[in-house]
Design a protein around this motif. Structure first.
Motif, PDB file in Angstrom:
ATOM      1  N   GLY A 118       0.813  -1.203   0.000  1.00 24.00           N
ATOM      2  CA  GLY A 118       0.000   0.000   0.000  1.00 24.00           C
ATOM      3  C   GLY A 118       0.849   1.257   0.000  1.00 24.00           C
ATOM      4  N   LEU A 119       0.347   2.286  -0.621  1.00 22.52           N
ATOM      5  CA  LEU A 119       0.965   3.609  -0.582  1.00 22.52           C
ATOM      6  C   LEU A 119      -0.028   4.577   0.045  1.00 22.52           C
ATOM      7  N   ARG A 120       0.400   5.228   1.147  1.00 24.44           N
ATOM      8  CA  ARG A 120      -0.435   6.219   1.829  1.00 24.44           C
ATOM      9  C   ARG A 120      -1.767   5.589   2.283  1.00 24.44           C
ATOM     10  N   VAL A 121      -2.904   6.080   1.803  1.00 27.29           N
ATOM     11  CA  VAL A 121      -4.203   5.522   2.192  1.00 27.29           C
ATOM     12  C   VAL A 121      -4.334   4.068   1.749  1.00 27.29           C
ATOM     13  N   GLY A 122      -3.593   3.683   0.724  1.00 25.92           N
ATOM     14  CA  GLY A 122      -3.600   2.285   0.299  1.00 25.92           C
ATOM     15  C   GLY A 122      -3.198   1.326   1.408  1.00 25.92           C
ATOM     16  N   CYS A 123      -2.401   1.805   2.364  1.00 28.89           N
ATOM     17  CA  CYS A 123      -2.012   0.960   3.506  1.00 28.89           C
ATOM     18  C   CYS A 123      -3.221   0.676   4.394  1.00 28.89           C
ATOM     19  N   LEU A 124      -4.096   1.657   4.567  1.00 29.07           N
ATOM     20  CA  LEU A 124      -5.313   1.451   5.355  1.00 29.07           C
ATOM     21  C   LEU A 124      -6.200   0.398   4.698  1.00 29.07           C
ATOM     22  N   LEU A 125      -6.321   0.461   3.378  1.00 30.69           N
ATOM     23  CA  LEU A 125      -7.124  -0.524   2.662  1.00 30.69           C
ATOM     24  C   LEU A 125      -6.507  -1.913   2.755  1.00 30.69           C
ATOM     25  N   ALA A 126      -5.178  -1.980   2.733  1.00 33.11           N
ATOM     26  CA  ALA A 126      -4.500  -3.276   2.839  1.00 33.11           C
ATOM     27  C   ALA A 126      -4.836  -3.959   4.157  1.00 33.11           C
ATOM     28  N   VAL A 127      -4.812  -3.197   5.238  1.00 36.48           N
ATOM     29  CA  VAL A 127      -5.100  -3.765   6.559  1.00 36.48           C
ATOM     30  C   VAL A 127      -6.549  -4.226   6.650  1.00 36.48           C
ATOM     31  N   GLU A 128      -7.465  -3.415   6.123  1.00 36.02           N
ATOM     32  CA  GLU A 128      -8.888  -3.782   6.142  1.00 36.02           C
ATOM     33  C   GLU A 128      -9.114  -5.070   5.340  1.00 36.02           C
ATOM     34  N   PRO A 144       3.012   5.157   5.058  1.00 32.28           N
ATOM     35  CA  PRO A 144       1.639   4.826   5.461  1.00 32.28           C
ATOM     36  C   PRO A 144       0.948   5.949   6.217  1.00 32.28           C
ATOM     37  N   VAL A 145      -0.349   6.067   5.977  1.00 37.74           N
ATOM     38  CA  VAL A 145      -1.219   6.977   6.727  1.00 37.74           C
ATOM     39  C   VAL A 145      -1.697   6.231   7.969  1.00 37.74           C
ATOM     40  N   SER A 146      -1.513   6.803   9.137  1.00 39.16           N
ATOM     41  CA  SER A 146      -1.878   6.116  10.372  1.00 39.16           C
ATOM     42  C   SER A 146      -3.367   6.203  10.677  1.00 39.16           C
ATOM     43  N   ALA A 147      -4.005   7.292  10.235  1.00 41.01           N
ATOM     44  CA  ALA A 147      -5.434   7.484  10.504  1.00 41.01           C
ATOM     45  C   ALA A 147      -6.097   8.124   9.296  1.00 41.01           C
ATOM     46  N   GLY A 148      -7.185   7.509   8.837  1.00 42.21           N
ATOM     47  CA  GLY A 148      -7.884   8.048   7.678  1.00 42.21           C
ATOM     48  C   GLY A 148      -8.502   9.408   7.931  1.00 42.21           C
ATOM     49  N   LYS A 149      -8.840   9.681   9.174  1.00 43.41           N
ATOM     50  CA  LYS A 149      -9.458  10.975   9.510  1.00 43.41           C
ATOM     51  C   LYS A 149      -8.564  12.133   9.111  1.00 43.41           C
ATOM     52  N   GLN A 150      -7.270  11.981   9.335  1.00 42.32           N
ATOM     53  CA  GLN A 150      -6.320  13.026   8.979  1.00 42.32           C
ATOM     54  C   GLN A 150      -6.280  13.247   7.469  1.00 42.32           C
ATOM     55  N   SER A 151      -6.265  12.151   6.705  1.00 45.83           N
ATOM     56  CA  SER A 151      -6.243  12.270   5.246  1.00 45.83           C
ATOM     57  C   SER A 151      -7.514  12.928   4.716  1.00 45.83           C
ATOM     58  N   SER A 205      -8.137   3.053  10.453  1.00 51.38           N
ATOM     59  CA  SER A 205      -6.888   3.266  11.186  1.00 51.38           C
ATOM     60  C   SER A 205      -5.916   2.142  10.873  1.00 51.38           C
ATOM     61  N   LEU A 206      -4.643   2.435  11.006  1.00 48.54           N
ATOM     62  CA  LEU A 206      -3.600   1.475  10.658  1.00 48.54           C
ATOM     63  C   LEU A 206      -3.271   0.611  11.873  1.00 48.54           C
ATOM     64  N   THR A 207      -4.182  -0.280  12.193  1.00 50.54           N
ATOM     65  CA  THR A 207      -3.989  -1.184  13.326  1.00 50.54           C
ATOM     66  C   THR A 207      -3.806  -2.600  12.800  1.00 50.54           C
ATOM     67  N   PRO A 208      -2.943  -3.390  13.441  1.00 53.66           N
ATOM     68  CA  PRO A 208      -2.668  -4.738  12.931  1.00 53.66           C
ATOM     69  C   PRO A 208      -3.885  -5.639  13.013  1.00 53.66           C
ATOM     70  N   PRO A 209      -4.065  -6.526  12.032  1.00 54.67           N
ATOM     71  CA  PRO A 209      -5.157  -7.503  12.100  1.00 54.67           C
ATOM     72  C   PRO A 209      -4.964  -8.429  13.291  1.00 54.67           C
ATOM     73  N   ALA A 210      -6.051  -9.070  13.705  1.00 57.46           N
ATOM     74  CA  ALA A 210      -5.976 -10.008  14.826  1.00 57.46           C
ATOM     75  C   ALA A 210      -5.093 -11.190  14.467  1.00 57.46           C
TER      76      ALA A 210
END
Length: 286
Positions: A118-128, A144-151, A205-210
């Motif tokens: 992922g690049l930037r917001v793409g990292c958020l989509l990767a985690v989801e 990576p973007v840590s929080a989509g709210k900021q973007s 948000s960029l949080t690790p999957p379970a």
């Protein structure tokens, strides 16, 4: 003069998407060169205009990965690039579905470790998307973007700040948020932003999957124009969550180069390409 290396072959195609209104996603497949395939890599582009600014770097890295033995798939998400629909047609869930669809296309054809790049917001989509995939998933994060709210806030400011004073800009931000909350789309810098996309991005948000979704690696690369720079404070806090998760081996790297996704002119970051390859091929890990 040194002999120039031929470009690795690539195959553009349209991936059909079933539904009430059938559509298609534009993809570019870069087959791995050489013998054993080292990995299957899905590229997930960034948000809005950042996607266009990043196309050259994404292509250069994809070709470099293919030449090094990785199979790569680049996919234009719904309403982006050459895929079906308009930007304003897309929801956050649509984009997650597209990432899952691209990952499944790869894993059905390549028996190799899966990487979501992922690049930037793409990292958020990767985690989801990883939360819906079975087996181990590795992540390659570029800036990576840590929080989509900021973007989302930064994107909305493009309209709010255009020729307006502070007071009017705040009012414009409030008007856009009210319109989105009431189910209406808003136009920003040539893009129509739908409520379903805005809401999903804001809560991402960029949080690790379970751990039950599998174990994997993370190669986390940020860019800085300074030599010997450290991870940004926001990035360091976010990366600490991944380190603490335990089931995901996380390594961070800071590479010297421009923020090519936001520069006025199209720019390259050649050190990012070489250090990405080095990080992925080094399996020693922390």
């Amino acid at each position: 003069m040194p002999e120039s290396r031929p470009l690795a072959p690539f195959n553009p195609f349209f991936l059909p998407v079933p539904g009430d209104i059938p559509s298609q996603r534009f993809c570019i497949h870069h087959p791995a060169q050489g013998g054993t395939v080292k990995g299957a890599v899905l590229y997930i582009h960034p948000f809005a205009e950042e996607m266009n600014k990043s196309r050259r770097m994404a292509a250069l890295q994809s070709r470099a990965l293919a030449a090094a033995g990785y199979t790569v798939l680049q996919i234009d998400l719904l309403g982006c690039g050459d895929s079906s629909g308009d930007f304003g047609d897309a929801s956050w869930q649509d984009w997650i579905d597209d990432v899952v669809r691209g990952a499944q296309w790869l894993t059905e054809r390549v028996q190799a470790p899966l990487w979501l790049w992922g690049l930037r917001v793409g990292c958020l989509l990767a985690v989801e998307a990883a939360r819906r995939l079975s087996g181990d998933t590795h992540f390659l994060f570029w800036a990576p973007v840590s929080a989509g709210k900021q973007s989302l806030q930064q994107f909305m400011r493009l309209k709010a700040a255009s020729g307006l004073g502070d007071g009017k800009a705040k009012a414009a931000m409030a008007e856009m948020r009210e319109a989105l909350a009431n189910g209406a789309s808003v136009d920003i810098a040539g893009y129509r932003l739908a409520p379903g996309l805005a809401a999903g991005l804001e809560h991402a948000s960029l949080t690790p999957p379970a751990s039950d979704t599998g174990h994997g690696r993370v190669e986390w690369l940020e860019l800085s124009t300074r030599e010997h720079a450290e991870l940004s404070p926001v990035g360091a806090r976010s990366a600490a969550l991944w380190h603490g998760a335990g089931h995901v081996r996380t390594r961070t790297h800071v590479v010297q180069g421009p923020s090519f996704w936001q520069t006025t002119e199209i720019e390259d970051a050649p050190l990012l390409i070489s250090q990405t390859l080095g990080a992925m091929q080094d399996e020693s890990g922390p």
